[in-house]
Design an enzyme around this catalytic site. Structure first.
Site, mmCIF file in Angstrom:
data_model
loop_
_atom_site.group_PDB
_atom_site.id
_atom_site.type_symbol
_atom_site.label_atom_id
_atom_site.label_comp_id
_atom_site.label_asym_id
_atom_site.label_seq_id
_atom_site.Cartn_x
_atom_site.Cartn_y
_atom_site.Cartn_z
ATOM 1 N N LYS A 1 0.810 -1.214 0.000
ATOM 2 C CA LYS A 1 0.000 0.000 0.000
ATOM 3 C C LYS A 1 0.849 1.273 0.000
ATOM 4 O O LYS A 1 0.447 2.299 -0.550
ATOM 5 C CB LYS A 1 -0.959 -0.017 1.183
ATOM 6 C CG LYS A 1 -2.041 -1.087 1.069
ATOM 7 C CD LYS A 1 -2.949 -1.087 2.278
ATOM 8 C CE LYS A 1 -4.110 -2.056 2.098
ATOM 9 N NZ LYS A 1 -3.661 -3.440 1.899
ATOM 10 N N PHE B 1 -22.273 -9.284 16.474
ATOM 11 C CA PHE B 1 -21.664 -9.878 15.279
ATOM 12 C C PHE B 1 -20.411 -10.696 15.591
ATOM 13 O O PHE B 1 -19.496 -10.770 14.770
ATOM 14 C CB PHE B 1 -21.327 -8.797 14.248
ATOM 15 C CG PHE B 1 -22.527 -8.024 13.785
ATOM 16 C CD1 PHE B 1 -23.319 -8.505 12.769
ATOM 17 C CD2 PHE B 1 -22.859 -6.819 14.381
ATOM 18 C CE1 PHE B 1 -24.432 -7.799 12.340
ATOM 19 C CE2 PHE B 1 -23.982 -6.099 13.960
ATOM 20 C CZ PHE B 1 -24.768 -6.593 12.940
ATOM 21 N N GLU C 1 -6.165 2.060 -2.413
ATOM 22 C CA GLU C 1 -5.279 0.940 -2.698
ATOM 23 C C GLU C 1 -5.728 0.259 -3.976
ATOM 24 O O GLU C 1 -6.826 0.508 -4.478
ATOM 25 C CB GLU C 1 -5.295 -0.074 -1.551
ATOM 26 C CG GLU C 1 -6.669 -0.681 -1.304
ATOM 27 C CD GLU C 1 -6.685 -1.627 -0.126
ATOM 28 O OE1 GLU C 1 -5.613 -2.102 0.258
ATOM 29 O OE2 GLU C 1 -7.775 -1.903 0.403
ATOM 30 N N ASN D 1 -14.556 -2.487 9.198
ATOM 31 C CA ASN D 1 -13.765 -2.315 7.975
ATOM 32 C C ASN D 1 -13.914 -3.481 6.997
ATOM 33 O O ASN D 1 -13.130 -3.602 6.055
ATOM 34 C CB ASN D 1 -12.272 -2.113 8.300
ATOM 35 C CG ASN D 1 -12.048 -0.927 9.209
ATOM 36 O OD1 ASN D 1 -12.568 0.146 8.961
ATOM 37 N ND2 ASN D 1 -11.288 -1.134 10.277
ATOM 38 N N ASN E 1 -6.176 -3.639 -5.416
ATOM 39 C CA ASN E 1 -6.169 -5.066 -5.140
ATOM 40 C C ASN E 1 -5.868 -5.809 -6.433
ATOM 41 O O ASN E 1 -6.654 -5.771 -7.380
ATOM 42 C CB ASN E 1 -7.513 -5.515 -4.564
ATOM 43 C CG ASN E 1 -7.736 -4.964 -3.169
ATOM 44 O OD1 ASN E 1 -6.879 -5.091 -2.306
ATOM 45 N ND2 ASN E 1 -8.873 -4.338 -2.954
ATOM 46 N N GLU F 1 -9.412 0.948 -5.489
ATOM 47 C CA GLU F 1 -10.361 1.402 -4.481
ATOM 48 C C GLU F 1 -10.161 2.890 -4.180
ATOM 49 O O GLU F 1 -9.033 3.363 -4.047
ATOM 50 C CB GLU F 1 -10.210 0.579 -3.207
ATOM 51 C CG GLU F 1 -10.484 -0.910 -3.417
ATOM 52 C CD GLU F 1 -10.596 -1.678 -2.114
ATOM 53 O OE1 GLU F 1 -10.258 -1.102 -1.060
ATOM 54 O OE2 GLU F 1 -11.023 -2.843 -2.162
ATOM 55 N N GLU G 1 -2.877 6.685 7.695
ATOM 56 C CA GLU G 1 -3.346 7.774 6.842
ATOM 57 C C GLU G 1 -4.583 8.417 7.458
ATOM 58 O O GLU G 1 -5.216 7.851 8.354
ATOM 59 C CB GLU G 1 -3.650 7.268 5.430
ATOM 60 C CG GLU G 1 -4.775 6.269 5.349
ATOM 61 C CD GLU G 1 -4.941 5.701 3.951
ATOM 62 O OE1 GLU G 1 -4.022 5.866 3.127
ATOM 63 O OE2 GLU G 1 -5.990 5.095 3.683
#
Length: 667
Positions: A116, A348, A288, A235, A290, A275, A200
């Site tokens: 990244k 969750f 980033e 995320n 992928n 992305e 970041e």
């Protein structure tokens, strides 16, 4: 031309690749760990090779084991799927050295974009807008705190080699930056074998939007529209759609052209995803790239008609893309819901166990023209393991517009039966009915904002409660009627089933009288309201269509001696059907209270204790870290809810625990 593909992966993505390879007449090889010996991808492949113990760092991400499987089977190509070795440049290089085709991008592109930090620098050089942040590697937690403070909170802490939500944390202060750095580094090392971390700026009110790119080995790179991936939890994406309800044609073109420019800058070919994070003014910033197939690729396939796996195989074989940018058209709307093995009623947390029931909705085109697709890697009777990602299936729907796709998804989720483990089907159903979601007003904070206290069963409105009460009454009446028809009973002792009932549902009583005509049944309430009901349901069926008051409802029904459980549109309702006299007496019964566990720290999920942060006799404060439990490749920090003193430490680091096992006791 490729003749045999080894899929260096597991689960649904392995099954997905196998499906396309078979359609192309290409033989397939599955690899499996101890935990996956009976997995679906092993059954569906032409051959299967055992590659080691259950932990992925002893099997699926051990390059030598994959190379050995290739030698055993004579596979001439490898598809890496996503996760595991899919973005590992050393793996791609090892395949190249062995003379095996890697169905993915070139090694240099993986090295450049898979990291990244490097990819962000290259993006800037290629003219792609990027998010402000610290581009260098971070050595320890103290340095992480200094950097985060200099950037300005909130910040995103990320694993340089990460993906899929692993190794990512948002920090809003120094304490969270310190803890987030440690957890991100641990997760990154466990998931990717690479613990490098960078930081970041976290953009407030962001949308997560990505561009699908596809290139061949002859220099052509195209973009295939965007995907909206803003519905995320921890995320990790939960619901995706294509196209985005927010992106206009000008923004789509600008994002697509920047994505293509970045791909061309590194000589990219095969399928890949760039992305972006997009703010409320449609300003977009590179996050980033992928260098692999994305989990959510089916929605792009549904709106473009392009089979991405087939294109990856053709590109890897050296074929040029047979279409141009002008040929790429977005047709209709597609939505993907990720079915996870996690308990939405317990925040969750991961769930493991055996799938005692697994019945997806029927795939294909429905009478109304919508399409249902379900990509899965499990089967009824199979087990969900604690060693891997908790995703069970990806349920996708297509419609001519967004509203139609959402409605089709709601119907499909209602028709999906999963039993034996905790799962997020009710939560997905609730999102489909959420008015903010239906309006398209999305951000990556959607779940946290719409479900700030976590998820609880959706409460029915008055009209829905009445319809569910009618279904419960009819179900109860049919069960009771069947019981009177047992053979061998004495005729003059046969019990007569009445038609007057009280249904206790959603904390309210509904007095209902049933009327049976030759071809229909209706239910009348105390206020005179009458609802007709029609269904083919019979006792023993767990899912059936009901038409109540003119509305069609696919309802799941579970019978027990004391109640009828009804599940529909995210609702999980327990209905008690009694005669009026029994209902009157029931109101006098004392309420049974649950046991007091307030002085215990219980393990909220099946997992492994990675650390205990307190000792017997320690005084703890609210919010203090007590223990860390790892499950399904994610670290979960358990904190104190209030002040107290530890009276007993019941487990040690390294112990494997079941749900609700005691970790700590307090005075």
């Amino acid at each position: 031309m490729i003749s045999k593909i080894l899929i260096a992966n597991r689960g649904e993505i392995a099954c997905r690749v196998i499906r396309t390879a078979k359609a192309m007449g290409i033989k397939t090889v599955a690899v499996y760990s101890d935990a996956d010996a009976n997995a679906l991808h092993v059954r569906e492949a032409d051959e299967a090779v055992h590659i080691g113990p259950a932990p992925s760092n002893q099997s699926y991400i051990v390059i030598d084991r994959i190379l050995d499987a290739i030698k055993q089977t004579g596979a001439d190509a490898v598809h890496p799927g996503y996760g595991f070795l899919s973005e590992n440049a050393a793996f791609a290089a090892a395949l190249d050295k062995a003379g095996v085709i890697f169905i993915g991008p070139p090694v240099k592109a993986i090295e450049a974009m898979g990291d990244k930090i490097t990819s962000k620098k290259l993006a800037q050089e290629a003219g792609v807008s990027t998010v402000p942040g610290h581009m260098g590697l971070i050595e320890d937690a103290d340095e992480a705190v200094k950097i985060a403070s200099s950037i300005g909170y909130p910040v995103m802490i990320k694993a340089s080699a990460g993906g899929g939500g692993k190794g990512m944390r948002i920090a809003w202060n120094d304490t969270e930056a310190r803890e987030g750095f440690k957890s991100s580094r641990n997760e990154a090392k466990a998931s990717f074998g690479d613990d490098r971390i960078f930081i970041e700026k976290f953009v407030n009110q962001p949308r997560h939007i990505e561009i699908q790119v596809l290139g061949d080995q002859h220099g052509k790179v195209l973009y295939l529209g965007e995907r909206e991936c803003s519905i995320q939890r921890r995320n990790q994406k939960v619901i995706e759609e294509a196209p985005s309800p927010f992106i206009d044609e000008a923004t789509r073109r600008a994002m697509g052209e920047q994505a293509v420019a970045l791909a061309q800058a590194v000589g990219y070919y095969s399928a890949g995803t760039v992305e972006f994070i997009v703010d409320g003014d449609r300003n977009f910033y590179f996050l980033e790239m992928n260098t692999r197939l994305q989990v959510e690729h089916p929605v792009t396939e549904l709106v473009t008609g392009i089979d991405l796996v087939k294109q990856m195989i053709r590109v890897a074989s050296g074929e040029p893309l047979a279409f141009s940018q002008n040929d790429v058209k977005l047709n209709g709307w597609a939505i993907e819901s990720r079915l996870y093995a996690e308990d939405p009623y317990r925040n969750f947390l991961p769930s493991i166990g055996r799938l005692s029931r697994y019945r997806p909705p029927k795939e294909g085109t429905r009478p109304d023209g919508t399409i249902i697709r379900n990509d899965t890697g499990v089967f009824e009777g199979g087990e969900i393991s604690m060693y891997y990602d908790p995703m069970i299936a990806k349920l996708c729907t297509w419609g001519k517009d967004r509203a139609e796709a959402i409605d089709a998804m709601g119907d499909a989720l209602d028709s999906f039966e999963v039993e034996g483990i905790g799962h997020n089907l009710p939560f997905l159903s609730a999102v489909m009915q959420n008015q903010r979601f239906r309006s398209g007003n999305l951000t990556t904070g959607f779940i946290a904002e719409e479900f700030p206290e976590g998820f609880a069963s959706v409460e029915p409105d008055t009209e829905t409660a009445r319809k569910l009460a009618v279904i419960a009454v009819l179900a109860h009446h049919r069960v009771q009627t069947r019981a009177t028809q047992i053979s061998g009973t004495i005729g003059n002792h046969r019990r007569v089933v009445g038609n007057d009932w009280v249904v206790t549902l959603a904390k309210a009583d509904h007095r209902i009288s049933l009327t049976h005509a030759e071809n229909n049944t209706s239910a009348t309430f105390e206020d005179g309201t009458t609802l007709p009901i029609d269904t083919a349901w019979q006792p023993g069926q767990t899912l059936q269509m009901f038409t109540v008051g003119g509305q069609s409802m696919a309802v799941k029904i579970d019978l027990s001696p004391s109640a009828i459980r009804l599940r529909w549109r995210g609702m999980d309702i327990s209905a008690r059907v009694r005669t009026p006299r029994v209902a009157e007496l029931a109101r006098l019964m004392p309420e049974k209270l649950p046991p007091d566990t307030s002085k215990l720290l219980l393990c909220p999920m099946p997992g492994v204790v990675t650390s205990i942060s307190v000792q017997q006799g320690d005084h703890v404060e609210a919010g203090q870290t007590l223990a860390t439990v790892e499950a399904m490749k994610m670290e979960n920090i358990l904190r104190a809810e209030r002040r107290g003193r530890v009276s007993k430490v019941a487990v040690s680091a390294g112990d494997s625990l079941a749900v609700d096992e005691v970790i700590l006791e307090f005075e």
